[in-house]
Design an enzyme around this catalytic site. Structure first.
Site, mmCIF file in Angstrom:
data_model
loop_
_atom_site.group_PDB
_atom_site.id
_atom_site.type_symbol
_atom_site.label_atom_id
_atom_site.label_comp_id
_atom_site.label_asym_id
_atom_site.label_seq_id
_atom_site.Cartn_x
_atom_site.Cartn_y
_atom_site.Cartn_z
ATOM 1 N N SER A 194 90.999 121.868 59.877
ATOM 2 C CA SER A 194 91.930 120.549 60.230
ATOM 3 C C SER A 194 92.097 121.034 61.608
ATOM 4 O O SER A 194 92.117 121.587 62.111
ATOM 5 C CB SER A 194 92.789 120.526 59.615
ATOM 6 O OG SER A 194 93.745 119.686 60.175
ATOM 7 N N TYR B 69 101.317 123.706 56.554
ATOM 8 C CA TYR B 69 100.194 122.735 57.298
ATOM 9 C C TYR B 69 99.805 124.264 58.064
ATOM 10 O O TYR B 69 97.646 124.034 57.849
ATOM 11 C CB TYR B 69 100.065 121.619 56.475
ATOM 12 C CG TYR B 69 98.705 120.903 56.459
ATOM 13 C CD1 TYR B 69 97.885 121.533 55.647
ATOM 14 C CD2 TYR B 69 97.929 120.490 57.304
ATOM 15 C CE1 TYR B 69 96.606 121.163 55.447
ATOM 16 C CE2 TYR B 69 96.814 120.486 57.474
ATOM 17 C CZ TYR B 69 96.190 120.706 56.030
ATOM 18 O OH TYR B 69 94.808 120.046 55.953
HETATM 19 P P1 NDP Z 1 91.766 116.002 47.667
HETATM 20 O O1 NDP Z 1 93.052 116.093 47.950
HETATM 21 O O2 NDP Z 1 90.747 114.446 47.858
HETATM 22 O O3 NDP Z 1 90.513 117.058 47.675
HETATM 23 C C1 NDP Z 1 91.236 118.198 47.499
HETATM 24 C C2 NDP Z 1 90.182 118.919 46.515
HETATM 25 O O4 NDP Z 1 90.721 120.189 46.593
HETATM 26 C C3 NDP Z 1 90.686 118.561 44.778
HETATM 27 O O5 NDP Z 1 89.492 118.887 44.690
HETATM 28 C C4 NDP Z 1 91.409 119.516 44.986
HETATM 29 O O6 NDP Z 1 91.766 119.578 43.324
HETATM 30 C C5 NDP Z 1 91.123 120.421 44.833
HETATM 31 N N1 NDP Z 1 92.216 121.890 45.260
HETATM 32 C C6 NDP Z 1 93.724 121.709 45.746
HETATM 33 N N2 NDP Z 1 93.995 123.073 44.692
HETATM 34 C C7 NDP Z 1 93.471 123.987 44.382
HETATM 35 C C8 NDP Z 1 93.022 124.635 43.811
HETATM 36 N N3 NDP Z 1 94.208 125.976 43.967
HETATM 37 N N4 NDP Z 1 92.718 125.955 43.309
HETATM 38 C C9 NDP Z 1 91.081 124.391 43.333
HETATM 39 N N5 NDP Z 1 91.037 123.468 43.983
HETATM 40 C C10 NDP Z 1 91.605 122.949 44.357
HETATM 41 O O7 NDP Z 1 91.983 116.114 49.596
HETATM 42 P P2 NDP Z 1 90.750 116.092 50.919
HETATM 43 O O8 NDP Z 1 89.056 116.080 50.290
HETATM 44 O O9 NDP Z 1 91.370 115.235 51.830
HETATM 45 O O10 NDP Z 1 91.022 117.401 50.879
HETATM 46 C C11 NDP Z 1 89.440 118.772 51.183
HETATM 47 C C12 NDP Z 1 90.057 119.601 52.298
HETATM 48 O O11 NDP Z 1 90.301 119.005 53.703
HETATM 49 C C13 NDP Z 1 91.569 120.370 52.364
HETATM 50 O O12 NDP Z 1 91.539 121.710 52.578
HETATM 51 C C14 NDP Z 1 92.032 119.484 53.084
HETATM 52 O O13 NDP Z 1 92.971 120.459 53.938
HETATM 53 C C15 NDP Z 1 91.036 119.529 54.094
HETATM 54 N N6 NDP Z 1 91.533 118.110 55.087
HETATM 55 C C16 NDP Z 1 91.811 116.782 54.889
HETATM 56 C C17 NDP Z 1 92.359 116.265 55.635
HETATM 57 C C18 NDP Z 1 92.135 114.246 55.436
HETATM 58 O O14 NDP Z 1 92.764 113.883 55.873
HETATM 59 N N7 NDP Z 1 92.526 114.402 54.426
HETATM 60 C C19 NDP Z 1 91.751 116.369 57.444
HETATM 61 C C20 NDP Z 1 91.132 117.803 57.905
HETATM 62 C C21 NDP Z 1 91.229 118.617 56.446
HETATM 63 P P3 NDP Z 1 93.059 118.566 42.433
HETATM 64 O O15 NDP Z 1 92.393 117.013 42.697
HETATM 65 O O16 NDP Z 1 93.099 119.504 40.707
HETATM 66 O O17 NDP Z 1 93.863 118.477 42.814
HETATM 67 C C1 8X3 Z 2 94.710 116.831 57.908
HETATM 68 C C2 8X3 Z 2 94.705 116.039 58.856
HETATM 69 O O1 8X3 Z 2 96.113 114.867 60.174
HETATM 70 O O2 8X3 Z 2 96.853 115.212 58.320
HETATM 71 O O3 8X3 Z 2 94.219 117.509 57.810
HETATM 72 O O4 8X3 Z 2 97.040 117.487 59.476
HETATM 73 S S1 8X3 Z 2 96.014 116.219 59.027
#
Ligand code: NDP
Ligand code: 8X3
Length: 250
Positions: free
Chosen positions: A138, A151
């Site tokens: 991220s 985070y």
């Molecule tokens: P979502 O919440 O849409 O998806 C997250 C996924 O991770 C879901 O499938 C969730 O499952 C799963 N998950 C969470 N905890 C666990 C666990 N303990 N074991 C297995 N699966 C788990 O978010 P994003 O697609 O946006 O996030 C994906 C990745 O991208 C994350 O690592 C996030 O930190 C990162 N990210 C996101 C950004 C954003 O702005 N969206 C920007 C930068 C990075 P469930 O549905 O059951 O909760």
């Molecule tokens: C998710 C993006 O900007 O909220 O990783 O950290 S931010």
């Protein structure tokens, strides 16, 4: 036909990536979700789902991940690409008001989850001297912002682990890539604010954030470079965002 394992594939980036990979016709997928109903809903919605193997796992639990991975059928092995995508943020409180339970969940998921899956999948890649690990970091792993404390620390750890494993695996021809997006509208903020959708919607108000598809396309780009090319790191934001603090005036 390459075999790709995506953690957290039922939502957001993971789900968009699963669709994108199947569209190409070049991949078998191992998709993971945390419970059977989420996994079933995902698999039912995917095209060509005969090329998809579903696994229920929680990345925080090493032993259950180990068992689930041992049960992956032979035709979905070896795993060529591991996408460590599962992750989450909880709340944006200053540290002195933080909830220790939220901290544990973020640390166990975002750091230990990456360690667990990499520890389980990498030995086979090492033995084959081939493979690709893609960690979803991220911009929060490259800087900090108010209330991002734990985070941000977990995503800084993902950056460190991406670089450390790149070095550890260098002699084995394994590629390691970190993709670091900025604000993207997925379920991420709804999870961060414990289901408060109105609060989550405010994060993306007045500008066009990244979409899950934007990120999935970038992952696919990294995945499809020729074998002698390793994309070490990509930082991507929407045009309106400079960093974790500065988003264009609405
Ligand atoms: P979502 O919440 O849409 O998806 C997250 C996924 O991770 C879901 O499938 C969730 O499952 C799963 N998950 C969470 N905890 C666990 C666990 N303990 N074991 C297995 N699966 C788990 O978010 P994003 O697609 O946006 O996030 C994906 C990745 O991208 C994350 O690592 C996030 O930190 C990162 N990210 C996101 C950004 C954003 O702005 N969206 C920007 C930068 C990075 P469930 O549905 O059951 O909760
Ligand atoms: C998710 C993006 O900007 O909220 O990783 O950290 S931010």
């Amino acid at each position: 036909m390459k075999r790709v394992m995506i953690t957290g594939a039922n939502s957001g980036f993971g789900r968009a990536l699963a669709f994108k990979l199947l569209e190409t016709g070049n991949y078998f997928l191992i998709v993971t979700a945390r419970d059977t109903s989420k996994l079933q809903a995902l698999i039912t919605s995917l095209p060509q789902n005969t090329r998809v193997h579903g696994v229920v796992l929680d990345v925080r639990d090493f032993e259950s991940c180990k068992k689930a991975i041992e049960q992956i059928p032979e035709n979905f092995r070896p795993i060529d690409v591991l996408v460590n995508n599962a992750g989450l943020a909880l709340e944006t409180r200053p540290l002195h008001e933080g909830d220790i339970n939220d901290w544990d969940i973020m640390i166990d998921t975002n750091i230990k989850g990456v360690l667990h899956l990499t520890r389980l999948i990498a030995p086979d890649m090492v033995a084959r001297r081939e493979g690709h690990i893609i960690n979803i970091g991220s911009i929060a792993g490259h800087e900090v912002y108010a209330g991002g404390n734990v985070y941000c620390a977990t995503k800084h750890a993902v950056k460190a682990l991406s670089q450390a494993t790149r070095v550890d695996f260098l002699d084995y021809g394994i590629r390691v890539t970190e993709i670091s997006p900025g604000a993207a509208e997925t379920n991420f903020s709804i999870t961060r604010f414990h289901g408060d959708k109105a609060r989550a919607d405010k994060v993306y108000e007045g500008y066009a954030p990244l979409t899950a598809e934007d990120v999935a396309e970038t992952i696919l780009f990294a995945m499809t470079r020729p074998p002698h090319v390793c994309i070490n790191e990509i930082i991507m934001t929407c045009t309106a965002q400079f960093n974790g603090r500065i988003v264009r005036e609405k």
